[in-house]
Motif scaffolding. Sequence first.
Motif, mmCIF file in Angstrom:
data_model
loop_
_atom_site.group_PDB
_atom_site.id
_atom_site.type_symbol
_atom_site.label_atom_id
_atom_site.label_comp_id
_atom_site.label_asym_id
_atom_site.label_seq_id
_atom_site.Cartn_x
_atom_site.Cartn_y
_atom_site.Cartn_z
ATOM 1 N N ALA A 26 -1.825 -4.985 -2.170
ATOM 2 C CA ALA A 26 -2.278 -4.677 -0.816
ATOM 3 C C ALA A 26 -3.673 -5.229 -0.565
ATOM 4 O O ALA A 26 -3.939 -5.843 0.478
ATOM 5 C CB ALA A 26 -2.247 -3.175 -0.588
ATOM 6 N N THR A 27 -4.577 -5.014 -1.520
ATOM 7 C CA THR A 27 -5.958 -5.467 -1.345
ATOM 8 C C THR A 27 -6.027 -6.969 -1.145
ATOM 9 O O THR A 27 -6.700 -7.460 -0.232
ATOM 10 C CB THR A 27 -6.799 -5.073 -2.578
ATOM 11 O OG1 THR A 27 -6.749 -3.666 -2.753
ATOM 12 C CG2 THR A 27 -8.239 -5.518 -2.408
ATOM 13 N N SER B 177 -10.792 3.170 -1.954
ATOM 14 C CA SER B 177 -10.020 3.816 -3.005
ATOM 15 C C SER B 177 -10.431 3.321 -4.389
ATOM 16 O O SER B 177 -10.232 4.019 -5.390
ATOM 17 C CB SER B 177 -8.525 3.562 -2.793
ATOM 18 O OG SER B 177 -8.215 2.194 -2.966
ATOM 19 N N ALA C 296 -1.863 -1.168 -5.174
ATOM 20 C CA ALA C 296 -3.196 -1.367 -4.596
ATOM 21 C C ALA C 296 -3.660 -2.812 -4.713
ATOM 22 O O ALA C 296 -4.267 -3.357 -3.789
ATOM 23 C CB ALA C 296 -4.197 -0.433 -5.268
ATOM 24 N N ARG D 250 -9.814 0.473 3.343
ATOM 25 C CA ARG D 250 -9.227 1.596 2.588
ATOM 26 C C ARG D 250 -9.070 1.243 1.115
ATOM 27 O O ARG D 250 -9.319 2.066 0.233
ATOM 28 C CB ARG D 250 -7.852 1.958 3.159
ATOM 29 C CG ARG D 250 -7.858 2.772 4.415
ATOM 30 C CD ARG D 250 -6.489 3.363 4.705
ATOM 31 N NE ARG D 250 -5.422 2.359 4.729
ATOM 32 C CZ ARG D 250 -5.127 1.594 5.775
ATOM 33 N NH1 ARG D 250 -5.828 1.716 6.893
ATOM 34 N NH2 ARG D 250 -4.141 0.718 5.724
ATOM 35 N N MET D 251 -8.642 0.018 0.858
ATOM 36 C CA MET D 251 -8.427 -0.392 -0.527
ATOM 37 C C MET D 251 -9.751 -0.434 -1.298
ATOM 38 O O MET D 251 -9.820 -0.016 -2.456
ATOM 39 C CB MET D 251 -7.756 -1.765 -0.565
ATOM 40 C CG MET D 251 -6.333 -1.800 -0.009
ATOM 41 S SD MET D 251 -5.185 -0.750 -0.961
ATOM 42 C CE MET D 251 -5.163 0.709 0.062
ATOM 43 N N ARG D 252 -10.794 -0.928 -0.647
ATOM 44 C CA ARG D 252 -12.101 -0.944 -1.312
ATOM 45 C C ARG D 252 -12.603 0.471 -1.558
ATOM 46 O O ARG D 252 -13.170 0.778 -2.609
ATOM 47 C CB ARG D 252 -13.104 -1.723 -0.461
ATOM 48 C CG ARG D 252 -12.971 -3.241 -0.590
ATOM 49 C CD ARG D 252 -14.099 -3.954 0.110
ATOM 50 N NE ARG D 252 -14.209 -5.347 -0.336
ATOM 51 C CZ ARG D 252 -15.114 -6.204 0.130
ATOM 52 N NH1 ARG D 252 -15.993 -5.804 1.050
ATOM 53 N NH2 ARG D 252 -15.156 -7.436 -0.327
ATOM 54 N N TYR E 281 -4.435 -7.906 2.389
ATOM 55 C CA TYR E 281 -5.252 -7.435 3.515
ATOM 56 C C TYR E 281 -6.500 -8.314 3.648
ATOM 57 O O TYR E 281 -6.892 -8.706 4.754
ATOM 58 C CB TYR E 281 -5.691 -5.987 3.291
ATOM 59 C CG TYR E 281 -4.691 -4.930 3.690
ATOM 60 C CD1 TYR E 281 -3.974 -5.008 4.879
ATOM 61 C CD2 TYR E 281 -4.503 -3.804 2.882
ATOM 62 C CE1 TYR E 281 -3.086 -4.007 5.253
ATOM 63 C CE2 TYR E 281 -3.609 -2.796 3.246
ATOM 64 C CZ TYR E 281 -2.904 -2.906 4.424
ATOM 65 O OH TYR E 281 -2.028 -1.912 4.788
ATOM 66 N N GLU F 122 0.832 -1.206 0.000
ATOM 67 C CA GLU F 122 0.000 0.000 0.000
ATOM 68 C C GLU F 122 0.865 1.254 0.000
ATOM 69 O O GLU F 122 0.572 2.220 -0.713
ATOM 70 C CB GLU F 122 -0.923 0.005 1.217
ATOM 71 C CG GLU F 122 -1.878 1.195 1.232
ATOM 72 C CD GLU F 122 -2.808 1.209 2.432
ATOM 73 O OE1 GLU F 122 -3.641 2.144 2.512
ATOM 74 O OE2 GLU F 122 -2.696 0.305 3.289
#
Length: 714
Positions: A547-548, A574, A544, A570-572, A551, A539
């Motif tokens: 990271a997604t 973004s 992304a 946060r990833m969702r 996580y 991240e």
Amino acid sequence: MIACRQSGCTGAYAADGYCDECGHKAGLDGAAAPASHTRVAARGGLGANLVVVPPVPLRDPLTAVMADPRVPEHDRFCGHCGEPVGRGHDGRPGRTEGFCAKDGTPFSFVPRLSPGEVVDARYEILGALAHGGVGWVYLARDRNVSDSAAERWVVLKGLIDTGDRGALASAITERRFLVEVDHPNIVKIHDFVQHPDPKTGQPVGYIVMEYVGGRSLRELAVASSGPDGGRIPLPLPQVLAYGLEVLPALGYLHARGLLFCDFKPDNVIQAEEQLKLIDLGAVRRVGDNDSVLYGTPGYEAPEIRAAGPSVASDLYTVGRTLARLSIDFPGFATRYAGRLPDREDVELFAREESYHRFLRRATHPDVRQRFQSAGEMADQLLGVLREVLAAADGKPRASGSTRFTPERTVFGNVDSELLGPRVAAALPVPLVDPADPAAGFLAALSASGIDALRSAPVQSLEVRLQIVRALVDAGDPEAAGAELWSLPDDGTDWRLNWYAGLIALAGGRPDQARAQFDAVYDTLPGEPAAQLALAAACELVGDAAGATRRYERVWRVDHAYVSAAFGFSRMRLSAGDRAGAVAVLDEVPETSSQQVPAQIAAVRGRLDHRPGTLTDVDLIEASSRLERLRLDTRRQATLAVEMFQTALRWLGRTGPGNAAVAPPGAMLGHGLTERELRFGLERNYRVLASLEEDQRLRCAMVDQANDVRPWTIV
């Protein structure tokens, strides 16, 4: 052991409940059988209580006998030089007996024992069951068991080629130590007997072992089919359950200085809900450089012919077996004999990254990079299984780590900006190795100050690593790096990579941290902590997708890693998935200390939006969440200000203005009109002003309240 009660017998009842001399079954004449030592197949632990593996019914022994026992031509090789023998030419079948054209070694692929033949005046042969790389396997009836008792079936394993001195030596070696092997997942060796060869009259050795009536993993894999009837690999959870069942058995052998050497699906049988290793023909002692070495192309480790077998080469065969059972593998023993297919070429590998990394480590060409014990391998395999199951059904499968502490604090929540130093201070840290000379000192240390650590009675590796950690926590990554780089590194200690990753994070170098944590993940594919660290590094460098994915996997398997929930949300968010982001935060348990921060983040998540996507429903839902939280006055007013500001911006885009008829619903007690929203914003600015002790800031808050207040007629 209990002495046999049969008249005139000097034997004793063995672990299977039968006399080791006459075969009499304990309990037939009123004697109590040694129940605590019986080896009957019962409901086992197959699946580690996580997976329901379909049981395999016990097979009637008589139906398992081969009607036409023969060795296929493609399996006929010289037992001495390994050259093909007994092959057909010009449409004519190959010879089943003869001599190797290369070195003259005699070969025979004809069973030497016939139905009805009695071996050692005790074992009546019923027929051949199978053949393998070391010898024929025959089903026999133990005639020493009383006629009134149930039949006692046993298996005799002889030699494919009775003229092969190496194979004979292997059988003799088995006679010395295999009778002492006693593990519920390893076939029990009862005896070793001799019987004259029908052609030469020379004595031939046979191992007598228990009969296991089930199906081999190879048979189960071949029979696995999809809805259209076509063959498909076995389900991954089932394959992982098989691995967890056999690894303790291999660990048992390794602890006794024995190596299995020829592990493969053919040599494992599932009977009901239990697995058993059934062919011990290739077992040898660690350090034995003289016995004939047996292995199977595609399964055996690449170094075994030059360096000999080892614990690591045994575990390599387990990795290859799991791969063989779980994916379509054309070219398994040829093109891919020494490697796995690329991840992007196998859908399962692309979907289950941890499993792919597990197989890569298990089958690594460098022996030092593989798993070094069956226990270590099983520990990581169990972690992979938990992750696979949690990803499939969404139910967490948490389990305490044997490698890491819990995360020390939560990073990336509403009160913590995602910065490298903060992540480094929050991530779990490796547990102290109990075998380290200073483990006792570290356990008794009340505080891990640098001075106390430097005064340790022995500056062991663990003490030095604790100094590195203390320097990172003290905000001195340069000194921590200097300490870490001075430690010996042979490239096999993942802890050095872990602390190098923490140092890189603390020093603001997330790209370097990502490389270090990626190496840890390679070594520990079943550890959520490794994925969590890698996700954060991804991240921070802007990856992304990486990271997604990580996580999500960490959060799915263990809800104790709340940092993963905030990261996944946060990833969702973004990616524009506002509903998905909020749904993740709603999964944070009420018992968690981070439940309120998660709900605050969910409030903000409902308001965080791309232009034109926010609706009055979002505003009302965020309002309801905030009212349910029961926050302190300052936090409540701060969030209310954010909400009213967002609502006013939304209203300016949608255009209702000061319309007398407001959209349905209300937000924090105010209608969704500009006038009502300005009143709400003003009130909360004044609340914040009343709580502010700084005179200058308090006046600024009052000024803001006056600025947003709508015009009123006095």
